[in-house]
Design a protein around this motif. Structure first.
Motif, PDB file in Angstrom:
ATOM      1  N   ALA A 126      -3.613   7.778 -19.379  1.00  0.00           N
ATOM      2  CA  ALA A 126      -2.493   6.800 -19.456  1.00  0.00           C
ATOM      3  C   ALA A 126      -3.024   5.750 -20.129  1.00  0.00           C
ATOM      4  CB  ALA A 126      -1.961   6.561 -18.073  1.00  0.00           C
ATOM      5  N   GLU A 127      -2.169   4.955 -20.982  1.00  0.00           N
ATOM      6  CA  GLU A 127      -2.430   3.463 -21.421  1.00  0.00           C
ATOM      7  C   GLU A 127      -2.245   2.887 -20.415  1.00  0.00           C
ATOM      8  OE1 GLU A 127      -3.905   2.822 -24.377  1.00  0.00           O
ATOM      9  OE2 GLU A 127      -3.947   5.028 -25.030  1.00  0.00           O
ATOM     10  N   PRO A 128      -2.694   1.239 -20.494  1.00  0.00           N
ATOM     11  CA  PRO A 128      -2.318   0.424 -19.317  1.00  0.00           C
ATOM     12  C   PRO A 128      -0.919   0.259 -19.119  1.00  0.00           C
ATOM     13  CG  PRO A 128      -4.236  -0.504 -20.634  1.00  0.00           C
ATOM     14  CD  PRO A 128      -3.736   0.962 -21.328  1.00  0.00           C
ATOM     15  N   PHE A 129      -0.121   0.355 -18.135  1.00  0.00           N
ATOM     16  CA  PHE A 129       1.348   0.464 -18.107  1.00  0.00           C
ATOM     17  C   PHE A 129       1.799  -1.078 -18.248  1.00  0.00           C
ATOM     18  CE2 PHE A 129       1.135   4.334 -15.014  1.00  0.00           C
ATOM     19  CZ  PHE A 129       1.265   5.149 -15.966  1.00  0.00           C
ATOM     20  N   VAL A 130       2.938  -1.075 -18.793  1.00  0.00           N
ATOM     21  CA  VAL A 130       3.806  -2.519 -18.438  1.00  0.00           C
ATOM     22  C   VAL A 130       4.742  -2.331 -17.443  1.00  0.00           C
ATOM     23  CG1 VAL A 130       5.613  -3.603 -19.830  1.00  0.00           C
ATOM     24  CG2 VAL A 130       3.782  -2.513 -21.230  1.00  0.00           C
TER      25      VAL A 130
ATOM     26  N   LEU B 209      14.361   1.290 -14.442  1.00  0.00           N
ATOM     27  CA  LEU B 209      13.629  -0.092 -13.695  1.00  0.00           C
ATOM     28  C   LEU B 209      12.911  -0.841 -14.812  1.00  0.00           C
ATOM     29  CD1 LEU B 209      12.316   1.819 -10.730  1.00  0.00           C
ATOM     30  CD2 LEU B 209      14.662   0.875 -10.883  1.00  0.00           C
ATOM     31  N   GLU B 210      13.316  -2.122 -14.928  1.00  0.00           N
ATOM     32  CA  GLU B 210      12.419  -2.924 -15.794  1.00  0.00           C
ATOM     33  C   GLU B 210      11.134  -3.511 -15.569  1.00  0.00           C
ATOM     34  OE1 GLU B 210      13.568  -3.396 -19.036  1.00  0.00           O
ATOM     35  OE2 GLU B 210      15.450  -2.374 -18.611  1.00  0.00           O
ATOM     36  N   PRO B 211      10.266  -3.759 -16.248  1.00  0.00           N
ATOM     37  CA  PRO B 211       9.115  -4.164 -15.789  1.00  0.00           C
ATOM     38  C   PRO B 211       9.053  -5.317 -15.187  1.00  0.00           C
ATOM     39  CG  PRO B 211       8.896  -3.561 -18.217  1.00  0.00           C
ATOM     40  CD  PRO B 211      10.424  -3.594 -17.602  1.00  0.00           C
ATOM     41  N   GLY B 212       8.244  -5.603 -14.123  1.00  0.00           N
ATOM     42  CA  GLY B 212       8.235  -7.083 -13.294  1.00  0.00           C
ATOM     43  C   GLY B 212       9.219  -7.153 -12.332  1.00  0.00           C
TER      44      GLY B 212
ATOM     45  N   SER C 174      -2.034  -3.324  -9.353  1.00  0.00           N
ATOM     46  CA  SER C 174      -1.363  -2.180  -9.986  1.00  0.00           C
ATOM     47  C   SER C 174      -0.073  -2.752 -10.645  1.00  0.00           C
ATOM     48  CB  SER C 174      -1.302  -0.969  -9.123  1.00  0.00           C
ATOM     49  OG  SER C 174      -2.267  -0.495  -8.601  1.00  0.00           O
ATOM     50  N   PRO C 175       0.133  -2.472 -11.857  1.00  0.00           N
ATOM     51  CA  PRO C 175       1.516  -2.890 -12.305  1.00  0.00           C
ATOM     52  C   PRO C 175       2.548  -2.412 -11.651  1.00  0.00           C
ATOM     53  CG  PRO C 175       0.509  -1.408 -13.950  1.00  0.00           C
ATOM     54  CD  PRO C 175      -0.565  -1.683 -12.751  1.00  0.00           C
TER      55      PRO C 175
END
Length: 609
Positions: free
Chosen positions: A353-357, A384-387, A517-518
């Motif tokens: 996996a690439e780094p998650f947003v 679900l939106e990031p952050g 973790s993001p």
């Protein structure tokens, strides 16, 4: 009624176990070959052992009496010395070759089964939660420790001696047939009866051994469950009841063990009796052959010596049969786990996996446990939106924890798919997926070790003491840690028994902070906490959740109200979805439950009703 086994069932079972374990043996082929050659050499020395005595009787004694002109060129004492020296050489070489073969096979057996145990442990951790829900932890421990240990022991104490006995048995029969085939056939006449007897009894021994192995697995499972639940057992006064159940199973195991020993002893004594009959027949007819000049006294000595050793492998077979039967049962149990296929595994073309947003999407996701029953989740569509933080609440059993576990791929959807940053998570490797998600479960994992070691568990990188302290401060754990006898170096008991529930939860939150973790998942993080601990843990949760995509599974409606968004699940579907303020103003279920609940415990009861 138990199934009857065919007489030849153990060998196919052992062959299946050996074929499954052969890849572990392949790197040790040279050592195995050398050990087998040493065993063959030891067998040859065993066959030669009586021959110096034959020469003494046939040549030395007649020569000393002036009766054997064939050896007149050598003095009787010289012949005697040569025969004695030959005997010592044969015995010494046999001991050396047996030592080398035993050492070689023992090394390979222990190395192979050490690798098997390591792979079995690793494989158990890869198996899906559905498998572990069906299995009993004590029985799995028995397979990992007891059954692999049984295979280790049997490889040296039963399989190797049995192989040596088969070689010796074959060699001695061949030599006896060469010396006098008529007397050899007469001497070996009890063997068919012995074979039929051994087949009948060994079938019973295998049945008893398998029952005993299964019983021991159940005993291990019962004891593990009892020890893990000892607090409740003592509180409810169930000690006598639990002990009585264990004692009953233990007594059955004892009876099965005694029955197995009785059958083995009966087979051994039957062999001794028939061996005695065969020896008497050889002495009678062999002596007649000597008197008629058809064989020499030394030949008769070879027959008698070989005959005693020829029946010994059959007698030992009875002794080793029980061990081999236990090994077959143990091997079956080990191979059954190794053959278990994880329901959740990397796809053949899975990529890192690439780094998650941190954008998570559920597309028409349904999930059910097993093949029957109603789905736990049915047609869920969700983004679900990031952050941002989302609290998932609702009555027990509506799929809250299942929703979170699908993001971690602890399960795969029965239908639909889960995406992170528009990538189906089944197309990326499990390790790279889970490395970017942090879970704070209801019952956090606490290992035996220091508090600092528990905080850095799963960090996946070198962590400095300053980072550990910063993480502990974020989790509101620094103060209670300093109150411990040795601070961060304080040793924690198994399962965190020396810590309170709130303290264990704060260590888990500190661990999550270090992973950075993001995506963060919290599964009922405040269940079982008193009011003061709830407040401390809640503050730590929202410190941790900043700038992360956070899924908070909770019955605590007051905690849920602090999230950016609330989902109320009902019968596997999303009943309400919105910000806490919007849901409160809409007057729906969330508003009614939260408005009527003065505390999180009342909310829990309301949601469950």
């Amino acid at each position: 009624m138990s199934r009857k086994e065919s007489p030849s069932e153990t060998l196919p079972t052992l062959r299946h176990v050996l074929s499954r374990l052969y890849p572990y043996m392949r790197p040790h082929r040279k050592l195995l070959g050398g050990s087998l050659l040493a065993l063959l050499a030891a067998t040859a020395m065993k066959l030669l052992e009586p021959w110096p005595l034959k020469f003494i009787i046939d040549r030395v004694v007649p020569s000393a009496a002036g009766e054997d002109p064939a050896t007149a060129a050598l003095a009787p004492m010289t012949l005697l010395a040569l025969c004695v020296a030959g005997l010592l050489a044969v015995i010494g070489l046999r001991a050396l070759f047996q030592y080398l073969s035993t050492l070689g096979f023992a090394f390979v057996g222990n190395q192979v089964l050490t690798d098997v145990r390591a792979d079995l442990f690793r494989h158990l951790q890869s198996l899906s939660l559905g498998f572990h829900a069906r299995a009993r932890a004590g029985d799995l421990t028995m397979r990992l420790i007891g059954d692999v240990g049984m295979l280790k022991e049997t490889a040296v104490t039963a399989a190797l001696p049995l192989l040596a006995n088969v070689l010796i048995f074959s060699g001695m029969i061949g030599v006896m047939l060469w010396l006098d085939w008529r007397l050899a056939l007469l001497a070996l006449s009890p063997l068919p009866l012995l074979w039929l007897l051994s087949q009948s009894l060994t079938r019973k021994i295998r049945t008893v051994s398998r029952k005993q192995r299964k019983r021991q697995g159940e005993l291990a499972a019962t004891s593990a469950e009892t020890m893990s639940g000892i607090r409740s057992i003592q509180a409810l006064g169930l000690e006598e009841q639990v002990s009585a159940g264990f004692a009953g199973a233990n007594a059955k195991d004892m009876r099965e063990g005694v029955e197995g020993k009785r059958l083995s002893a009966g087979l051994e004594r039957s062999v001794d009796l028939l061996a005695g009959v065969g020896l008497a027949v050889v002495l009678w007819f062999g002596t007649l052959q000597v008197l008629r000049g058809r064989i020499t006294p030394g030949d008769l000595l070879i027959f008698v010596s070989y005959l005693k050793h020829t029946f010994r492998p059959i007698r030992d077979y009875a002794k080793y049969t029980a061990r081999l039967a236990k090994a077959a049962a143990a091997g079956e149990r080990v191979v059954a786990i190794l053959d278990e296929v994880p329901l959740v595994a990397d796809a053949p073309d899975a990529r890192t996996a690439e780094p998650f947003v941190g954008r998570i999407a559920f597309q028409d996701v349904s999930f059910r446990y097993g093949d029957a029953g109603l789905p736990t989740l049915a047609g869920v569509n969700l983004i679900l939106e990031p952050g941002r933080s989302v609290a998932v609440t609702g009555p027990s059993g509506v799929g809250k924890s299942t929703l979170a576990s699908l993001v971690l791929r602890l399960h795969d959807p029965s239908e639909g798919r889960v995406l992170i940053d528009d990538v189906d998570i089944r197309s990326i490797t499990l390790s790279s997926l889970r490395a970017q998600i942090c879970l704070v479960p209801q019952e956090p994992l606490i290992i035996r070790g220091t508090i600092a070691e528990n905080i850095v568990l799963g960090a996946g990188r070198e962590v400095t003491p300053a980072e550990i302290e910063d993480a502990a401060r974020l989790a509101n754990a620094h103060e209670f840690i300093l109150e411990q006898p040795d601070g961060y170096r304080t040793e924690v008991a198994e399962c965190g028994a020396t810590l309170s529930t709130g303290q264990r939860q704060r260590i888990a939150i500190a661990r999550a902070a270090l992973r950075d973790s993001p995506i963060l998942i919290l599964d009922e993080p405040t269940v079982g906490l008193d009011r003061a601990s709830e407040q401390v843990v809640a503050e730590a949760i929202w410190h941790l959740a900043r700038a992360r995509t956070t899924i908070l599974v909770t019955h605590d409606l007051n905690l849920a109200a602090r999230a950016d968004r609330v989902l109320v699940l009902d019968d596997g579907q999303i009943g309400e979805d919105g910000s806490p303020s919007d849901l409160m103003s809409s007057g729906g279920k969330f508003a009614g439950l939260r408005g009527g609940a003065r505390s999180s415990r009342e909310a829990d009861r309301a949601l469950a009703s």
